[in-house]
Design an enzyme around this catalytic site. Structure first.
Site, PDB file in Angstrom:
ATOM      1  N   ASN A   1      -6.710   3.718   7.363  1.00 12.60           N
ATOM      2  CA  ASN A   1      -5.619   3.499   6.419  1.00 12.60           C
ATOM      3  C   ASN A   1      -4.618   4.635   6.548  1.00 12.60           C
ATOM      4  O   ASN A   1      -4.995   5.765   6.849  1.00 12.60           O
ATOM      5  CB  ASN A   1      -6.170   3.455   4.984  1.00 12.60           C
ATOM      6  CG  ASN A   1      -5.087   3.185   3.958  1.00 12.60           C
ATOM      7  OD1 ASN A   1      -4.228   2.313   4.159  1.00 12.60           O
ATOM      8  ND2 ASN A   1      -5.097   3.921   2.865  1.00 12.60           N
TER       9      ASN A   1
ATOM     10  N   HIS B   1      -1.944   6.655   4.184  1.00  9.16           N
ATOM     11  CA  HIS B   1      -1.656   6.863   2.761  1.00  9.16           C
ATOM     12  C   HIS B   1      -0.523   7.876   2.649  1.00  9.16           C
ATOM     13  O   HIS B   1      -0.580   8.941   3.282  1.00  9.16           O
ATOM     14  CB  HIS B   1      -2.911   7.376   2.044  1.00  9.16           C
ATOM     15  CG  HIS B   1      -2.684   7.589   0.589  1.00  9.16           C
ATOM     16  ND1 HIS B   1      -2.637   6.548  -0.315  1.00  9.16           N
ATOM     17  CD2 HIS B   1      -2.441   8.713  -0.125  1.00  9.16           C
ATOM     18  CE1 HIS B   1      -2.395   7.033  -1.525  1.00  9.16           C
ATOM     19  NE2 HIS B   1      -2.273   8.342  -1.438  1.00  9.16           N
TER      20      HIS B   1
ATOM     21  N   SER C   1      -1.193  10.829   5.316  1.00  8.30           N
ATOM     22  CA  SER C   1      -2.515  11.045   5.907  1.00  8.30           C
ATOM     23  C   SER C   1      -3.022   9.734   6.494  1.00  8.30           C
ATOM     24  O   SER C   1      -2.819   8.669   5.901  1.00  8.30           O
ATOM     25  CB  SER C   1      -3.521  11.487   4.831  1.00  8.30           C
ATOM     26  OG  SER C   1      -3.042  12.582   4.083  1.00  8.30           O
TER      27      SER C   1
ATOM     28  N   ASP D   1      -8.889   5.884  -1.045  1.00  9.09           N
ATOM     29  CA  ASP D   1      -8.131   6.982  -0.418  1.00  9.09           C
ATOM     30  C   ASP D   1      -8.974   8.249  -0.262  1.00  9.09           C
ATOM     31  O   ASP D   1      -8.462   9.375  -0.399  1.00  9.09           O
ATOM     32  CB  ASP D   1      -6.861   7.289  -1.244  1.00  9.09           C
ATOM     33  CG  ASP D   1      -5.937   6.085  -1.357  1.00  9.09           C
ATOM     34  OD1 ASP D   1      -5.917   5.270  -0.421  1.00  9.09           O
ATOM     35  OD2 ASP D   1      -5.243   5.958  -2.378  1.00  9.09           O
TER      36      ASP D   1
END
Ligand code: GRF
Length: 196
Positions: free
Chosen positions: A107, A109, A136, A145
């Site tokens: 992911n 973020h 990030s 997260d």
């Protein structure tokens, strides 16, 4: 070459950065499918223009998160990817989904994790008086997260910045960060299949 499935919900500018990095040879990978939970996501057009197959799995077609996650997992498994790339995908994935593809979901973020998990990161960074912000790329784990960070980029926060100005400054850098982080992480993958 790692097979990527990219999950999107919106504009897909990070998807575009990945498409472009593959096209210019800086990322050795193949996007085998782009899946959106929004039928009208702008990123679907980006995929189609690049000749990449697309699918829509709409969360609105399911009565609960678990059944949506299961349908999404089935669609992904059919593509047999090495990595699942969340690129502006605005649904939280449940623990069963994450366990099924453990260590293979990335992911991006828009904050310097572990600072500002969750939403409205740019607004919160300004409100907190940060002088530095960023983005990030991390491995997705069951906690939001929270997974191991692969790479980060930093941008300055200038006096007078509003949320939009800061978001735009971060987004430009995300487009550099994400292909770089995918390449780095893919290099660490063994050749275990996605499904046991
Ligand atoms: C990016 O800021 C990303 O970090 C966040 O959502 C935004 C998606 O933008 N998760 P795009 O759809 O890639 O243009």
């Amino acid at each position: 070459m790692p097979r990527l499935v990219v999950l999107i919900s919106g504009n897909g500018s990070n998807l575009q950065a990945i498409i472009d990095a593959i096209a210019d040879g800086t990322l050795a990978a193949e996007i085998v499918c782009v899946i959106s939970n929004q039928a009208n996501a702008g990123g679907i057009g980006r995929a189609l223009r690049a000749g990449i197959p697309t699918r829509v799995v709409s969360h609105q077609d399911f009565s609960d998160r678990q059944s949506f996650d299961q349908a999404l997992a089935r669609a992904i498994a059919e593509e047999n990817p090495d990595l699942i790339i969340l690129a502006g995908f605005m649904r939280v994935l449940g623990p069963e989904f994450v366990q099924r593809f453990a260590g293979r979901i990335l992911n991006i973020h828009p904050s310097l994790l572990p600072r500002f998990k969750g939403t409205h990161t740019h607004r919160r960074a300004i409100q907190a008086g940060e002088t530095e912000h960023g983005a990030s790329v991390h491995v997705v784990t069951e906690d939001l997260d929270d997974g191991p960070i692969i790479d980060q980029i930093r941008v300055p926060v200038f006096p007078g910045d509003d949320e939009d100005a800061l978001a735009a400054r971060v987004l430009v850098q995300e487009h550099i960060l994400y292909p770089r982080a995918i390449a780095a992480y893919a290099a660490t993958l063994d050749d275990k299949p996605t499904e046991p």
